[in-house]
Design a protein around this motif. Structure first.
Motif, PDB file in Angstrom:
ATOM      1  N   UNK A  47      47.386  38.410  61.977  1.00  0.00           N
ATOM      2  CA  UNK A  47      47.727  39.430  62.955  1.00  0.00           C
ATOM      3  C   UNK A  47      46.615  40.463  63.025  1.00  0.00           C
ATOM      4  N   UNK A  48      46.525  41.087  64.184  1.00  0.00           N
ATOM      5  CA  UNK A  48      45.581  42.166  64.461  1.00  0.00           C
ATOM      6  C   UNK A  48      46.409  43.246  65.155  1.00  0.00           C
ATOM      7  N   UNK A  49      46.681  44.325  64.446  1.00  0.00           N
ATOM      8  CA  UNK A  49      47.684  45.302  64.856  1.00  0.00           C
ATOM      9  C   UNK A  49      47.070  46.666  65.111  1.00  0.00           C
ATOM     10  N   UNK A  50      47.370  47.268  66.254  1.00  0.00           N
ATOM     11  CA  UNK A  50      46.989  48.656  66.506  1.00  0.00           C
ATOM     12  C   UNK A  50      47.949  49.557  65.739  1.00  0.00           C
ATOM     13  N   UNK A  51      47.408  50.475  64.943  1.00  0.00           N
ATOM     14  CA  UNK A  51      48.230  51.303  64.064  1.00  0.00           C
ATOM     15  C   UNK A  51      47.905  52.775  64.268  1.00  0.00           C
ATOM     16  N   UNK A  52      48.963  53.575  64.292  1.00  0.00           N
ATOM     17  CA  UNK A  52      48.828  55.024  64.329  1.00  0.00           C
ATOM     18  C   UNK A  52      49.581  55.636  63.151  1.00  0.00           C
ATOM     19  N   UNK A  53      48.913  56.522  62.405  1.00  0.00           N
ATOM     20  CA  UNK A  53      49.628  57.454  61.534  1.00  0.00           C
ATOM     21  C   UNK A  53      49.792  58.729  62.343  1.00  0.00           C
ATOM     22  N   UNK A  54      51.033  59.152  62.537  1.00  0.00           N
ATOM     23  CA  UNK A  54      51.315  60.273  63.425  1.00  0.00           C
ATOM     24  C   UNK A  54      50.766  61.590  62.881  1.00  0.00           C
ATOM     25  N   UNK A  55      50.771  62.601  63.738  1.00  0.00           N
ATOM     26  CA  UNK A  55      50.300  63.930  63.364  1.00  0.00           C
ATOM     27  C   UNK A  55      51.035  64.439  62.126  1.00  0.00           C
ATOM     28  N   UNK A  56      50.364  65.294  61.360  1.00  0.00           N
ATOM     29  CA  UNK A  56      50.934  65.834  60.125  1.00  0.00           C
ATOM     30  C   UNK A  56      51.451  67.241  60.391  1.00  0.00           C
ATOM     31  N   UNK A  57      52.726  67.447  60.127  1.00  0.00           N
ATOM     32  CA  UNK A  57      53.331  68.771  60.312  1.00  0.00           C
ATOM     33  C   UNK A  57      53.960  69.227  59.003  1.00  0.00           C
ATOM     34  N   UNK A  58      54.212  70.518  58.898  1.00  0.00           N
ATOM     35  CA  UNK A  58      54.891  71.054  57.717  1.00  0.00           C
ATOM     36  C   UNK A  58      53.955  71.318  56.570  1.00  0.00           C
ATOM     37  N   UNK A  59      53.455  70.282  55.958  1.00  0.00           N
ATOM     38  CA  UNK A  59      52.531  70.428  54.835  1.00  0.00           C
ATOM     39  C   UNK A  59      51.637  69.194  54.758  1.00  0.00           C
ATOM     40  N   UNK A  60      50.459  69.308  54.137  1.00  0.00           N
ATOM     41  CA  UNK A  60      49.587  68.147  53.979  1.00  0.00           C
ATOM     42  C   UNK A  60      50.310  67.019  53.243  1.00  0.00           C
TER      43      UNK A  60
END
Length: 276
Positions: free
Chosen positions: A145-158
């Motif tokens: 497989x070849x998958x497009x991946x996103x880690x979403x924006x970081x909110x609250x704390x690192x």
């Protein structure tokens, strides 16, 4: 937001420029390639990459802080709004040709780390290559497989999306192609490489998104020995074995998404065991 791609660009393999001389063996065999894709192809992909919101809406996953959103090849190929360049790209990089390129690079290292690999899965050069969620193990030996991946924006704390771990033992290889947005000024989100500390270590098992096991290790049992920066047009690839420990460094609070492509090759049965 994906949109129809007007310009025609030549689709390349991510491994087309790789040679055995590129293999680094500390702390485990891997390659790091800068600019494996031509500028034209990279820009065509980068400007049409789906966002977390786009993916989340289509796979039914709500947006939360620093979560992972996978748009697998099955989704991309069936999505009429995705740019044709993405369809061609995932097809090329989840193909029998791509598998042969991987094997040309890493077969010796794979066998050295796991000598009974071909006893468990058969001769590596003869494996029948299919695509995950399109073909099955009834007719194929490895599903790519070849998958497009996103880690979403970081909110609250690192936070770190995932700390030290070994990829699932039924995977033959792992690959990460980083596609950092030019406006992304967040700190962290780099790939960290580890080795085991002397003495006992302990893995934990927890349910993943797909109901499989994942193998995470408490940071006290590992030592960081290298960092590969999250950047634009950078490929990291490695055969999976019990020593291939890696994780993602803590990412600062940011409105920006962490973007990459994940490359995998699934086998029907695990190649090794981990003491849990």
């Amino acid at each position: 937001m994906p949109h129809a791609q007007q310009a025609t660009v030549t689709v390349e393999s991510l491994l087309a420029k790789a040679t055995r001389a590129d293999i680094r063996r500390d702390p485990f065999p891997h390659i790091v390639l800068h600019n494996p894709l031509s500028p034209d192809l990279y820009e065509a992909l980068a400007t049409t990459m789906p966002t977390a919101e786009y993916i989340g809406t289509r796979i039914g996953k709500p947006i939360t802080s620093n979560e992972r959103y996978n748009y697998m090849s099955q989704h991309i190929l069936a999505d009429g709004e995705m740019a044709p360049v993405w369809k061609d790209f995932v097809t090329r990089n989840a193909s029998p040709e791509f598998y042969r390129e991987f094997l040309d690079l890493f077969r010796d290292d794979l066998i050295a780390a796991l000598p009974d690999t071909e006893v468990k899965c058969g001769p590596l050069g003869s494996l029948r290559v299919g695509r995950r969620n399109h073909d099955t193990f009834a007719t194929h030996d490895i599903l790519m497989d070849c998958t497009a991946v996103i880690n979403s924006a970081v909110s609250g704390r690192p936070s770190s999306y995932r700390g030290p771990h070994v990829d699932k033992p039924y995977k033959l290889f792992g690959g990460l192609f980083y596609m950092k947005h030019p406006d992304d000024d967040a700190t962290g989100g780099h790939l960290e490489l580890y080795k085991y500390r002397e003495g006992a270590h302990r893995f934990t098992t927890s349910a993943s998104e797909y109901g499989d096991n994942r193998f995470d290790i408490d940071p006290r049992y590992v030592e960081e020995v290298g960092t590969i920066a999250y950047d634009r047009n950078v490929l990291v690839m490695y055969p999976i074995n019990p020593l291939a420990l890696h994780g993602v460094s803590v990412r600062s609070v940011t409105p920006h998404e962490r973007r990459f492509v994940a490359l995998v090759g699934d086998l029907q049965h695990p190649l090794f065991d981990l003491a849990l």
